[in-house]
Design a protein around this motif. Structure first.
Motif, PDB file in Angstrom:
ATOM      1  N   PRO A  96       0.830  -1.205   0.000  1.00  0.00           N
ATOM      2  CA  PRO A  96       0.000   0.000   0.000  1.00  0.00           C
ATOM      3  C   PRO A  96       0.867   1.259   0.000  1.00  0.00           C
ATOM      4  CG  PRO A  96       0.052  -0.961   2.179  1.00  0.00           C
ATOM      5  CD  PRO A  96       0.773  -1.911   1.263  1.00  0.00           C
ATOM      6  N   SER A  97       0.320   2.335  -0.541  1.00  0.00           N
ATOM      7  CA  SER A  97       1.021   3.616  -0.506  1.00  0.00           C
ATOM      8  C   SER A  97       0.901   4.206   0.893  1.00  0.00           C
ATOM      9  CB  SER A  97       0.417   4.560  -1.544  1.00  0.00           C
ATOM     10  OG  SER A  97      -0.912   4.875  -1.174  1.00  0.00           O
ATOM     11  N   ALA A  98       1.580   5.325   1.111  1.00  0.00           N
ATOM     12  CA  ALA A  98       1.543   5.968   2.423  1.00  0.00           C
ATOM     13  C   ALA A  98       0.118   6.369   2.794  1.00  0.00           C
ATOM     14  CB  ALA A  98       2.462   7.187   2.437  1.00  0.00           C
ATOM     15  N   PHE A  99      -0.651   6.800   1.808  1.00  0.00           N
ATOM     16  CA  PHE A  99      -2.033   7.200   2.080  1.00  0.00           C
ATOM     17  C   PHE A  99      -2.856   6.013   2.576  1.00  0.00           C
ATOM     18  CE2 PHE A  99      -6.439   7.599   0.495  1.00  0.00           C
ATOM     19  CZ  PHE A  99      -6.858   8.633   1.318  1.00  0.00           C
ATOM     20  N   PHE A 100      -2.673   4.860   1.987  1.00  0.00           N
ATOM     21  CA  PHE A 100      -3.455   3.693   2.405  1.00  0.00           C
ATOM     22  C   PHE A 100      -3.004   3.165   3.766  1.00  0.00           C
ATOM     23  CE2 PHE A 100      -4.693   3.748  -2.032  1.00  0.00           C
ATOM     24  CZ  PHE A 100      -6.041   3.537  -1.909  1.00  0.00           C
ATOM     25  N   VAL A 101      -1.728   3.357   4.090  1.00  0.00           N
ATOM     26  CA  VAL A 101      -1.274   3.020   5.433  1.00  0.00           C
ATOM     27  C   VAL A 101      -1.969   3.953   6.428  1.00  0.00           C
ATOM     28  CG1 VAL A 101       0.724   2.936   6.974  1.00  0.00           C
ATOM     29  CG2 VAL A 101       0.931   2.116   4.628  1.00  0.00           C
ATOM     30  N   PHE A 102      -2.066   5.239   6.065  1.00  0.00           N
ATOM     31  CA  PHE A 102      -2.783   6.214   6.886  1.00  0.00           C
ATOM     32  C   PHE A 102      -4.256   5.839   7.018  1.00  0.00           C
ATOM     33  CE2 PHE A 102      -5.599   9.941   6.446  1.00  0.00           C
ATOM     34  CZ  PHE A 102      -5.430  10.504   7.698  1.00  0.00           C
ATOM     35  N   MET A 103      -4.847   5.371   5.928  1.00  0.00           N
ATOM     36  CA  MET A 103      -6.268   5.002   5.930  1.00  0.00           C
ATOM     37  C   MET A 103      -6.557   3.890   6.938  1.00  0.00           C
ATOM     38  SD  MET A 103      -8.550   6.427   3.859  1.00  0.00           S
ATOM     39  CE  MET A 103      -9.695   5.149   3.422  1.00  0.00           C
ATOM     40  N   GLU A 104      -5.629   2.958   7.114  1.00  0.00           N
ATOM     41  CA  GLU A 104      -5.836   1.865   8.066  1.00  0.00           C
ATOM     42  C   GLU A 104      -6.085   2.415   9.473  1.00  0.00           C
ATOM     43  OE1 GLU A 104      -2.322  -0.510   7.682  1.00  0.00           O
ATOM     44  OE2 GLU A 104      -2.899  -1.285   5.711  1.00  0.00           O
ATOM     45  N   ASP A 105      -5.264   3.384   9.872  1.00  0.00           N
ATOM     46  CA  ASP A 105      -5.438   3.988  11.197  1.00  0.00           C
ATOM     47  C   ASP A 105      -6.667   4.892  11.237  1.00  0.00           C
ATOM     48  OD1 ASP A 105      -3.184   2.717  12.107  1.00  0.00           O
ATOM     49  OD2 ASP A 105      -1.859   4.423  11.712  1.00  0.00           O
ATOM     50  N   PHE A 106      -6.861   5.623  10.156  1.00  0.00           N
ATOM     51  CA  PHE A 106      -7.952   6.599  10.129  1.00  0.00           C
ATOM     52  C   PHE A 106      -9.315   5.919  10.204  1.00  0.00           C
ATOM     53  CE2 PHE A 106     -11.027   9.354   8.023  1.00  0.00           C
ATOM     54  CZ  PHE A 106     -10.842  10.542   8.720  1.00  0.00           C
ATOM     55  N   ARG A 107      -9.460   4.779   9.525  1.00  0.00           N
ATOM     56  CA  ARG A 107     -10.745   4.071   9.542  1.00  0.00           C
ATOM     57  C   ARG A 107     -11.164   3.710  10.966  1.00  0.00           C
ATOM     58  NH1 ARG A 107      -8.661   0.977   5.260  1.00  0.00           N
ATOM     59  NH2 ARG A 107      -9.470   1.695   3.271  1.00  0.00           N
ATOM     60  N   TYR A 121       3.840   7.434   8.292  1.00  0.00           N
ATOM     61  CA  TYR A 121       3.112   6.627   7.312  1.00  0.00           C
ATOM     62  C   TYR A 121       3.984   6.359   6.081  1.00  0.00           C
ATOM     63  CZ  TYR A 121      -0.769   8.052  10.262  1.00  0.00           C
ATOM     64  OH  TYR A 121      -1.581   8.273  11.335  1.00  0.00           O
ATOM     65  N   ILE A 122       4.771   7.365   5.698  1.00  0.00           N
ATOM     66  CA  ILE A 122       5.668   7.197   4.554  1.00  0.00           C
ATOM     67  C   ILE A 122       6.734   6.152   4.879  1.00  0.00           C
ATOM     68  CG2 ILE A 122       7.396   8.373   3.137  1.00  0.00           C
ATOM     69  CD1 ILE A 122       5.659  10.925   3.412  1.00  0.00           C
ATOM     70  N   SER A 123       7.282   6.187   6.101  1.00  0.00           N
ATOM     71  CA  SER A 123       8.312   5.208   6.470  1.00  0.00           C
ATOM     72  C   SER A 123       7.735   3.792   6.527  1.00  0.00           C
ATOM     73  CB  SER A 123       8.961   5.583   7.801  1.00  0.00           C
ATOM     74  OG  SER A 123       8.018   5.506   8.843  1.00  0.00           O
ATOM     75  N   LYS A 124       6.502   3.649   7.034  1.00  0.00           N
ATOM     76  CA  LYS A 124       5.856   2.328   7.048  1.00  0.00           C
ATOM     77  C   LYS A 124       5.638   1.810   5.627  1.00  0.00           C
ATOM     78  CE  LYS A 124       3.273   2.809  11.376  1.00  0.00           C
ATOM     79  NZ  LYS A 124       1.924   2.926  11.970  1.00  0.00           N
ATOM     80  N   ALA A 125       5.226   2.725   4.746  1.00  0.00           N
ATOM     81  CA  ALA A 125       4.989   2.326   3.354  1.00  0.00           C
ATOM     82  C   ALA A 125       6.296   1.898   2.692  1.00  0.00           C
ATOM     83  CB  ALA A 125       4.343   3.468   2.582  1.00  0.00           C
ATOM     84  N   GLU A 126       7.383   2.601   2.967  1.00  0.00           N
ATOM     85  CA  GLU A 126       8.677   2.234   2.390  1.00  0.00           C
ATOM     86  C   GLU A 126       9.150   0.880   2.916  1.00  0.00           C
ATOM     87  OE1 GLU A 126      11.234   5.522   3.236  1.00  0.00           O
ATOM     88  OE2 GLU A 126      10.380   6.758   1.638  1.00  0.00           O
TER      89      GLU A 126
END
Length: 158
Positions: A51-62, A97-102
């Motif tokens: 997933p991209s950084a945005f989708f990693v963010f979405m996991e927490d945001f949901r 989130y960017i570091s998790k995505a990387e």
């Protein structure tokens, strides 16, 4: 005819340049595309893209959004709220989130390398099996010729 134009004075536009309008025009033919079933079969063992950084963010945001809005069943509302929130975040807030995505991307690359090696090994072994079977066929044919006593080179010399 006062003030009116005669037929000779009115000019029709060149038919080659004119755009045809109306019911009689033909619709453009759709581009021929392969049917859905005709596409190459996807390997179910192939790893999914990270997933991209945005989708990693979405996991927490949901999770947090569902706690605040338990009656909301709309996926679109969650997505829209997440997009607005993501746009308002600073680069420092996006960094985890960017570091998790990387990290997930590096893990994906490792699994893809292993997957590709496995595929290459399977195709190489399949190709080796085909070569062996062709070799064995030719050896069997040569052995049969030798047993019958027929030798084409000797019979031509006579």
């Amino acid at each position: 005819m006062k003030g009116g134009k005669s037929k000779a004075e009115t000019k029709k536009p060149d038919s080659r340049l004119a755009v045809k309008k109306g019911k009689g025009t033909e619709k453009a033919k759709p581009i021929a595309r392969p049917k859905k079933g005709a596409a190459a079969a996807k390997d179910p063992n192939k790893p999914k893209r990270p997933p991209s950084a945005f989708f990693v963010f979405m996991e927490d945001f949901r999770k947090s959004y569902k706690e605040k809005h338990p009656n909301n069943k709309s996926v679109a509302a969650v997505g829209k709220a997440a997009g607005d929130k993501w746009k308002s975040l600073t680069d420092a807030e996006k960094a985890p989130y960017i570091s998790k995505a990387e990290k997930r991307k590096t893990d994906y690359n490792k699994t893809m390398d292993a997957y590709n090696k496995k595929l290459a090994g399977d195709t190489a072994s399949a190709a080796a099996d085909e070569d062996e079977s062709e070799k064995s066929k030719s050896e069997v044919e040569d052995d049969e010729d030798d047993q019958t006593g027929e030798d084409d080179d000797d019979s031509e010399d006579d």
